[in-house]
Design a protein around this motif. Sequence first.
Motif, mmCIF file in Angstrom:
data_model
loop_
_atom_site.group_PDB
_atom_site.id
_atom_site.type_symbol
_atom_site.label_atom_id
_atom_site.label_comp_id
_atom_site.label_asym_id
_atom_site.label_seq_id
_atom_site.Cartn_x
_atom_site.Cartn_y
_atom_site.Cartn_z
ATOM 1 N N LEU A 1 11.802 4.121 3.141
ATOM 2 C CA LEU A 1 12.688 4.056 4.300
ATOM 3 C C LEU A 1 12.175 4.945 5.430
ATOM 4 C CD1 LEU A 1 15.315 3.199 5.712
ATOM 5 C CD2 LEU A 1 16.403 5.171 4.616
ATOM 6 N N ALA A 2 11.825 6.181 5.111
ATOM 7 C CA ALA A 2 11.350 7.116 6.138
ATOM 8 C C ALA A 2 10.074 6.606 6.801
ATOM 9 C CB ALA A 2 11.119 8.498 5.531
ATOM 10 N N LEU A 3 9.171 6.036 6.024
ATOM 11 C CA LEU A 3 7.937 5.491 6.590
ATOM 12 C C LEU A 3 8.216 4.255 7.435
ATOM 13 C CD1 LEU A 3 5.508 5.989 3.580
ATOM 14 C CD2 LEU A 3 5.527 7.254 5.747
ATOM 15 N N ALA A 4 9.168 3.432 7.019
ATOM 16 C CA ALA A 4 9.514 2.246 7.799
ATOM 17 C C ALA A 4 10.133 2.631 9.133
ATOM 18 C CB ALA A 4 10.473 1.352 7.012
ATOM 19 N N VAL A 5 10.979 3.647 9.132
ATOM 20 C CA VAL A 5 11.614 4.094 10.368
ATOM 21 C C VAL A 5 10.587 4.721 11.306
ATOM 22 C CG1 VAL A 5 13.309 5.720 11.324
ATOM 23 C CG2 VAL A 5 13.889 4.346 9.329
ATOM 24 N N ALA A 6 9.562 5.348 10.757
ATOM 25 C CA ALA A 6 8.521 5.969 11.584
ATOM 26 C C ALA A 6 7.747 4.933 12.391
ATOM 27 C CB ALA A 6 7.565 6.783 10.725
ATOM 28 N N GLU A 7 7.703 3.693 11.932
ATOM 29 C CA GLU A 7 7.071 2.574 12.639
ATOM 30 C C GLU A 7 5.668 2.889 13.161
ATOM 31 O OE1 GLU A 7 9.851 1.491 15.710
ATOM 32 O OE2 GLU A 7 10.939 0.175 14.352
ATOM 33 N N THR A 8 4.787 3.275 12.268
ATOM 34 C CA THR A 8 3.413 3.545 12.659
ATOM 35 C C THR A 8 2.463 3.157 11.537
ATOM 36 O OG1 THR A 8 1.857 5.231 13.427
ATOM 37 C CG2 THR A 8 3.551 5.948 11.888
ATOM 38 N N ASP A 9 1.242 2.856 11.923
ATOM 39 C CA ASP A 9 0.223 2.563 10.925
ATOM 40 C C ASP A 9 -0.478 3.832 10.452
ATOM 41 O OD1 ASP A 9 0.748 -0.139 11.124
ATOM 42 O OD2 ASP A 9 -0.782 -0.459 12.669
ATOM 43 N N ALA B 1 18.054 20.425 3.664
ATOM 44 C CA ALA B 1 18.469 19.313 4.508
ATOM 45 C C ALA B 1 19.004 18.166 3.657
ATOM 46 C CB ALA B 1 17.268 18.824 5.317
ATOM 47 N N PRO B 2 19.806 17.295 4.265
ATOM 48 C CA PRO B 2 20.212 16.081 3.556
ATOM 49 C C PRO B 2 18.970 15.275 3.174
ATOM 50 C CG PRO B 2 21.461 16.336 5.593
ATOM 51 C CD PRO B 2 20.387 17.382 5.608
ATOM 52 N N PHE B 3 18.997 14.660 2.025
ATOM 53 C CA PHE B 3 17.799 14.012 1.500
ATOM 54 C C PHE B 3 17.322 12.854 2.379
ATOM 55 C CE2 PHE B 3 15.653 11.565 -2.089
ATOM 56 C CZ PHE B 3 14.560 12.404 -2.139
ATOM 57 N N VAL B 4 18.173 11.894 2.653
ATOM 58 C CA VAL B 4 17.736 10.707 3.387
ATOM 59 C C VAL B 4 17.520 11.024 4.865
ATOM 60 C CG1 VAL B 4 18.340 8.353 4.073
ATOM 61 C CG2 VAL B 4 18.862 9.143 1.757
ATOM 62 N N GLU B 5 18.547 11.562 5.517
ATOM 63 C CA GLU B 5 18.441 11.855 6.946
ATOM 64 C C GLU B 5 17.346 12.876 7.224
ATOM 65 O OE1 GLU B 5 21.199 11.925 5.135
ATOM 66 O OE2 GLU B 5 22.898 11.050 6.219
ATOM 67 N N GLY B 6 17.267 13.892 6.379
ATOM 68 C CA GLY B 6 16.246 14.921 6.537
ATOM 69 C C GLY B 6 14.851 14.362 6.359
ATOM 70 N N ALA B 7 14.688 13.467 5.386
ATOM 71 C CA ALA B 7 13.367 12.858 5.155
ATOM 72 C C ALA B 7 12.935 12.024 6.355
ATOM 73 C CB ALA B 7 13.399 11.998 3.890
ATOM 74 N N VAL B 8 13.852 11.251 6.908
ATOM 75 C CA VAL B 8 13.522 10.414 8.064
ATOM 76 C C VAL B 8 13.106 11.295 9.247
ATOM 77 C CG1 VAL B 8 14.489 8.829 9.794
ATOM 78 C CG2 VAL B 8 14.936 8.445 7.351
ATOM 79 N N ALA B 9 13.882 12.338 9.526
ATOM 80 C CA ALA B 9 13.560 13.229 10.648
ATOM 81 C C ALA B 9 12.256 13.982 10.408
ATOM 82 C CB ALA B 9 14.706 14.216 10.875
ATOM 83 N N ALA B 10 12.049 14.446 9.188
ATOM 84 C CA ALA B 10 10.834 15.198 8.866
ATOM 85 C C ALA B 10 9.593 14.317 8.978
ATOM 86 C CB ALA B 10 10.938 15.789 7.455
ATOM 87 N N VAL B 11 9.661 13.094 8.471
ATOM 88 C CA VAL B 11 8.512 12.189 8.546
ATOM 89 C C VAL B 11 8.203 11.854 10.003
ATOM 90 C CG1 VAL B 11 7.698 9.856 8.000
ATOM 91 C CG2 VAL B 11 8.759 11.255 6.220
ATOM 92 N N ALA B 12 9.232 11.591 10.791
ATOM 93 C CA ALA B 12 9.009 11.274 12.210
ATOM 94 C C ALA B 12 8.359 12.445 12.933
ATOM 95 C CB ALA B 12 10.328 10.903 12.879
ATOM 96 N N THR B 13 8.831 13.651 12.675
ATOM 97 C CA THR B 13 8.299 14.832 13.345
ATOM 98 C C THR B 13 6.871 15.131 12.887
ATOM 99 O OG1 THR B 13 10.535 15.702 13.560
ATOM 100 C CG2 THR B 13 8.727 17.274 13.846
ATOM 101 N N ALA B 14 6.628 15.040 11.594
ATOM 102 C CA ALA B 14 5.277 15.290 11.081
ATOM 103 C C ALA B 14 4.302 14.220 11.581
ATOM 104 C CB ALA B 14 5.284 15.323 9.555
ATOM 105 N N THR B 15 4.740 12.979 11.633
ATOM 106 C CA THR B 15 3.899 11.893 12.114
ATOM 107 C C THR B 15 3.530 12.106 13.581
ATOM 108 O OG1 THR B 15 4.780 10.328 10.508
ATOM 109 C CG2 THR B 15 3.798 9.389 12.497
ATOM 110 N N ALA B 16 4.460 12.652 14.352
ATOM 111 C CA ALA B 16 4.210 12.919 15.774
ATOM 112 C C ALA B 16 3.313 14.138 15.985
ATOM 113 C CB ALA B 16 5.525 13.120 16.511
ATOM 114 N N GLY B 17 2.999 14.851 14.894
ATOM 115 C CA GLY B 17 2.097 15.991 14.999
ATOM 116 C C GLY B 17 2.794 17.333 15.041
#
Length: 185
Positions: free
Chosen positions: A67-75, A150-166
């Motif tokens: 889910l977190a990777l899908a929301v990040a929408e990046t290759d 952090a909350p597991f799902v919401e925290g994972a989505v936010a963390a993946v997006a932030t880490a992906t952005a650098g």
Amino acid sequence: MDQRDGSRADVIPISTAPSAPPVGAATGTVTAPAPSVPRPARPSGLGRVGLVLVSHSRELAEAVRALALAVAETDDPAPVAATGGDPADGPADGGPGVSALLVAAAARRVDQGHGVAVLCDLDGPVRTVLAVLAAADEHGLPFPTRFADAPFVEGAVAAVATATAGGDLAAVLDAAEETARLPKR
């Protein structure tokens, strides 16, 4: 150059301004612009913060990762590992539980030299992760490895997006932990 109040100011000729028509437009012979070269979103060779998602259930951790990777929408997402289940039950069963060995191995897998953030679903995995962090050298954890409260799902989505952005480790942890303060309505 343009003279204003006795000082010299740089002036850009209108023909070279970004909004200027292509060369030869006035004569009807328009020159095609040079083809653009696709550029990667980030310079290659730069690592990012890695993430480890720890749950009592391997399937749940993998679903949150997906889910977190899908929301990040990046290759080119940040590295994310999912771990859970108790290997003592055997690889076929993978019953509920958490293995310190699997947590440490997952942290090493996602390490790119910029730190690792670990998120957990319930109290059992939290206790295991905190024990692993307390004995980081014994477990061979990459430095720094930090727990995200952090909350597991919401925290994972936010963390993946932030880490992906650098984002750096502090930004990734802040993004994940901020989700605990956001209302769901």
